[in-house]
Each structure stands twice: as structure tokens, then as C-alpha cells.
Design a protein around this motif. Sequence first.
Motif, mmCIF file in Angstrom:
data_model
loop_
_atom_site.group_PDB
_atom_site.id
_atom_site.type_symbol
_atom_site.label_atom_id
_atom_site.label_comp_id
_atom_site.label_asym_id
_atom_site.label_seq_id
_atom_site.Cartn_x
_atom_site.Cartn_y
_atom_site.Cartn_z
ATOM 1 N N VAL A 179 0.815 -1.217 0.000
ATOM 2 C CA VAL A 179 0.000 0.000 0.000
ATOM 3 C C VAL A 179 0.847 1.266 0.000
ATOM 4 O O VAL A 179 0.324 2.362 -0.186
ATOM 5 N N ARG A 180 2.144 1.131 0.234
ATOM 6 C CA ARG A 180 3.045 2.270 0.181
ATOM 7 C C ARG A 180 4.445 1.744 -0.120
ATOM 8 O O ARG A 180 4.796 0.648 0.326
ATOM 9 N N GLU A 181 5.205 2.492 -0.897
ATOM 10 C CA GLU A 181 6.548 2.036 -1.268
ATOM 11 C C GLU A 181 7.600 3.015 -0.768
ATOM 12 O O GLU A 181 7.419 4.230 -0.826
ATOM 13 N N GLY A 182 8.703 2.470 -0.255
ATOM 14 C CA GLY A 182 9.812 3.287 0.209
ATOM 15 C C GLY A 182 11.111 2.520 0.064
ATOM 16 O O GLY A 182 11.151 1.426 -0.498
ATOM 17 N N ARG A 183 12.187 3.087 0.617
ATOM 18 C CA ARG A 183 13.510 2.504 0.396
ATOM 19 C C ARG A 183 14.292 2.235 1.670
ATOM 20 O O ARG A 183 15.426 1.744 1.606
ATOM 21 N N SER A 184 13.728 2.543 2.831
ATOM 22 C CA SER A 184 14.502 2.457 4.070
ATOM 23 C C SER A 184 14.007 1.397 5.041
ATOM 24 O O SER A 184 14.452 1.355 6.179
ATOM 25 N N GLY A 203 5.323 10.235 5.640
ATOM 26 C CA GLY A 203 6.565 10.963 5.462
ATOM 27 C C GLY A 203 7.819 10.147 5.679
ATOM 28 O O GLY A 203 8.922 10.644 5.436
ATOM 29 N N LEU A 204 7.698 8.925 6.158
ATOM 30 C CA LEU A 204 8.865 8.056 6.315
ATOM 31 C C LEU A 204 9.091 7.269 5.022
ATOM 32 O O LEU A 204 8.135 6.873 4.354
ATOM 33 N N ASP A 205 10.333 7.034 4.692
ATOM 34 C CA ASP A 205 10.689 6.379 3.430
ATOM 35 C C ASP A 205 10.662 4.863 3.599
ATOM 36 O O ASP A 205 11.681 4.181 3.515
ATOM 37 N N VAL A 206 9.463 4.328 3.863
ATOM 38 C CA VAL A 206 9.328 2.892 4.093
ATOM 39 C C VAL A 206 8.231 2.309 3.209
ATOM 40 O O VAL A 206 7.297 3.009 2.799
ATOM 41 N N ARG A 223 9.931 -10.874 0.638
ATOM 42 C CA ARG A 223 11.219 -10.914 -0.061
ATOM 43 C C ARG A 223 11.257 -9.895 -1.202
ATOM 44 O O ARG A 223 12.252 -9.209 -1.401
ATOM 45 N N ARG A 224 10.160 -9.783 -1.934
ATOM 46 C CA ARG A 224 10.115 -8.793 -3.027
ATOM 47 C C ARG A 224 10.270 -7.385 -2.479
ATOM 48 O O ARG A 224 11.003 -6.564 -3.037
ATOM 49 N N ALA A 225 9.574 -7.100 -1.375
ATOM 50 C CA ALA A 225 9.627 -5.753 -0.810
ATOM 51 C C ALA A 225 11.022 -5.398 -0.323
ATOM 52 O O ALA A 225 11.478 -4.258 -0.477
ATOM 53 N N THR A 226 11.729 -6.361 0.241
ATOM 54 C CA THR A 226 13.053 -6.061 0.791
ATOM 55 C C THR A 226 14.103 -5.865 -0.293
ATOM 56 O O THR A 226 15.180 -5.331 -0.009
ATOM 57 N N ARG A 227 13.818 -6.253 -1.521
ATOM 58 C CA ARG A 227 14.793 -6.036 -2.595
ATOM 59 C C ARG A 227 15.009 -4.551 -2.863
ATOM 60 O O ARG A 227 16.105 -4.121 -3.228
ATOM 61 N N THR A 228 13.953 -3.764 -2.702
ATOM 62 C CA THR A 228 14.070 -2.324 -2.964
ATOM 63 C C THR A 228 14.018 -1.484 -1.698
ATOM 64 O O THR A 228 14.489 -0.353 -1.683
ATOM 65 N N ALA A 229 13.452 -2.026 -0.621
ATOM 66 C CA ALA A 229 13.260 -1.236 0.597
ATOM 67 C C ALA A 229 14.261 -1.572 1.691
ATOM 68 O O ALA A 229 14.212 -0.971 2.767
ATOM 69 N N GLY A 230 15.158 -2.508 1.439
ATOM 70 C CA GLY A 230 16.096 -2.887 2.484
ATOM 71 C C GLY A 230 15.524 -3.950 3.396
ATOM 72 O O GLY A 230 14.336 -4.291 3.329
ATOM 73 N N THR A 231 16.362 -4.482 4.270
ATOM 74 C CA THR A 231 15.970 -5.646 5.056
ATOM 75 C C THR A 231 15.756 -5.341 6.537
ATOM 76 O O THR A 231 15.873 -6.219 7.385
ATOM 77 N N ASP A 232 15.438 -4.090 6.860
ATOM 78 C CA ASP A 232 14.902 -3.772 8.184
ATOM 79 C C ASP A 232 13.395 -3.971 8.119
ATOM 80 O O ASP A 232 12.703 -3.299 7.334
ATOM 81 N N VAL A 233 12.872 -4.903 8.897
ATOM 82 C CA VAL A 233 11.453 -5.267 8.821
ATOM 83 C C VAL A 233 10.801 -5.044 10.174
ATOM 84 O O VAL A 233 11.304 -5.500 11.211
ATOM 85 N N VAL A 234 9.666 -4.348 10.165
ATOM 86 C CA VAL A 234 8.875 -4.148 11.377
ATOM 87 C C VAL A 234 7.524 -4.832 11.175
ATOM 88 O O VAL A 234 6.841 -4.579 10.183
ATOM 89 N N LEU A 235 7.155 -5.685 12.115
ATOM 90 C CA LEU A 235 5.849 -6.342 12.099
ATOM 91 C C LEU A 235 4.961 -5.675 13.134
ATOM 92 O O LEU A 235 5.333 -5.587 14.307
ATOM 93 N N ARG A 292 8.719 4.179 17.451
ATOM 94 C CA ARG A 292 9.370 2.873 17.456
ATOM 95 C C ARG A 292 9.822 2.466 16.055
ATOM 96 O O ARG A 292 10.919 1.928 15.876
ATOM 97 N N ILE A 293 8.985 2.742 15.054
ATOM 98 C CA ILE A 293 9.351 2.385 13.679
ATOM 99 C C ILE A 293 10.486 3.260 13.181
ATOM 100 O O ILE A 293 11.480 2.766 12.634
ATOM 101 N N ALA A 294 10.386 4.572 13.383
ATOM 102 C CA ALA A 294 11.415 5.492 12.893
ATOM 103 C C ALA A 294 12.758 5.210 13.543
ATOM 104 O O ALA A 294 13.811 5.247 12.885
ATOM 105 N N GLY A 295 12.754 4.907 14.814
ATOM 106 C CA GLY A 295 13.993 4.596 15.485
ATOM 107 C C GLY A 295 14.643 3.322 14.975
ATOM 108 O O GLY A 295 15.867 3.230 14.891
ATOM 109 N N PHE A 296 13.831 2.355 14.594
ATOM 110 C CA PHE A 296 14.377 1.063 14.144
ATOM 111 C C PHE A 296 14.906 1.121 12.726
ATOM 112 O O PHE A 296 15.948 0.546 12.415
ATOM 113 N N VAL A 297 14.211 1.821 11.824
ATOM 114 C CA VAL A 297 14.597 1.792 10.420
ATOM 115 C C VAL A 297 15.565 2.910 10.051
ATOM 116 O O VAL A 297 15.837 3.127 8.872
ATOM 117 N N GLY A 298 16.076 3.650 11.025
ATOM 118 C CA GLY A 298 17.136 4.598 10.690
ATOM 119 C C GLY A 298 16.857 6.025 11.061
ATOM 120 O O GLY A 298 17.262 6.937 10.338
#
Length: 306
Positions: A179-184, A203-206, A223-235, A292-298
Motif C-alpha cells: 500500500v506504500r513504497e519506500g527505500r529504508s 513521510g517516512l521512506d518505508v 522478499r520482493r519488498a526487501t529487494r528495494t526497501a532494504g531488510t529492516d522489517v517491522v511487524l 518505534r518504527i522510525a527509530g528502528f529503520v534509521g
Amino acid sequence: MDTMRDRFAPVVSRLLDEDPRVAVVLAEIGVATLAEAQLRHPDRVINVGIREQLLVGAGAGLALTGMRPVLHTFASFLVERPFEQVKLDLGHQGVGAVLVSAAASFDWPAGGMTHMAPGDVALLDTLDGWTVHVPGHPDEAETLLRHAVAAGDDKVYVRLSVQSNADGLPVDGEHFIAVREGRSGVVVAVGPMLGAVLDATEGLDVTVLYATTVRPFDAPALRRATRTAGTDVVLVEPYLAGTSTAAANDALADRPHRVLGLGVSRPELRRYGTVEEHLAAHGLDARSLRERIAGFVGGGRAGTRG
């Protein structure tokens, strides 16, 4: 707007009319809403009283005769109290049923822990072969209920909640939706957590993935999402924190990655309050999620909305 549970009786009533294999087993909860359906199908709408172990046992017996049973009550009485019957009467005997819960993790705070079940999905994870649907909107609940009943003789759990996103999405009972695309980083929002996650990540690049079917876990989508968004994953899950971290780790086992599981915290919250207060106490409101999300993904690097 009506609730997910408001859709249960009308959908199941139509399924009873359409499919002679469908039977509904209740344990007092929801009896009044199915009174008309019981008049039309007295042999296929069964109330066993406040006997939740019998609820599951009777459903398994119906399944052994070739019926497609739908079992309904609060999550704590459907998964936790009769867990031995879920494990043995359904799993060990190799028969399926559709378990449809209400009350979710804390839909009725005044009921206390007897009516709360944040560990239900984690408990089912100890068993083999369960499909788990967690709709985030009444329209999705209706779609996933139909999917569940039509799923041959599989074991399916449909988790209904009063929490709801503003809008429903076209779910298919299998795949995550981007539903949203980002890179971080990648945030997986489960069911009714999507609205708060979208507010929290504005506003976050996720990348935000929306999950309404969590078992089987859609590893290819992650796996598809992490190819372009990086491998920091929040559930972000509306039940016990960390329930799906093992599934996410397995999906990315061949890649360096980090996973943060957010959800209902393990310590028992011994206050009644409201659903909103429980969400805030567990850090599942939009403001807490953003921190919590912003702190984890950078550190919350801003980006454009996808």
C-alpha cells in the motif's frame, strides 16, 4: 459503520442457504443473531450451551461426517479454553473446521483477562496446517469468511475485531498487499493495525505491506519488498508482540536482516479502560508506533509517499 462481527450472522446465514454442507456450532454467544437461520436449518445451527470443549468436539464430529462446520464464540473461549480439543479433535483426527472468533485481544476491556486473547495466533502456531485470517475491515471480514468456508476441509481461523481501518481493501485470502513504497525499511501491518501504521509512517521512506492472511505467511511478498526497501522489517500485529517474527526470519534466512515485532506486550495490563487506552498502553497508537518504527529503520528519514 457496522462491525466485522455484524457481518458474521448475515454471511453465515446465506452460506447455510447456499451450501448443505455448512453447519454452525455456537456456545450461547451469537445465538440470537442466528435465530432465523436456525428456524430454516434446525439440524445445522446447533447451540451446545456454555461448553466450549463440546463446541469444538461437536464441530469435529460434524466434520467427520463430511460437513463444513463453522464454530463461533469469543477468542479466549474458542482457541484457549478448548485448546486440547482443537489439537486432538481437529488436528489429530485430520479434519477441518472454520473457527470464527470475536473480542480479539481486548475488544471488551471490562471483561478482563477472561475475555482477552492476545496469544491466540501464537497458540495456533504450535499446531500444523492452520490458515489464519485477520481482517481489518468488515468488507474484508465478509470476503475472508467466504474464503474460509470454501476452503475444502482445511483448518481455518478467522479473527474478528471491533478495531477497524477506515476502508477495506480487495483481499484474496492469500497475499500481502503493498500500500506504500519506500527505500529504508518494510513495515508489515496486520489487519486492523493498517490505519495506525499509515498514520505513523506518513513521510517516512518505508514500504508498507498489508497482511490479512498471516498463515501461511506470504514470504514471497516480503522478499520482493526487501529487494528495494532494504531488510529492516517491522511487524505490527494486533495480538502478542513477536508472533510472526519467526516467519519473517525464515522468509529472509539467506539475507542479512533485522526484524522488530510490535504488538500486545507480554505483561498483563490489569486495568479496564477503553480499547484506545489499551492500544496506547501497548504502544500501538500512531504516535508510539512512529517513534518505534522510525527509530528502528534509521532515525525517521523522510521520503515521498508511494
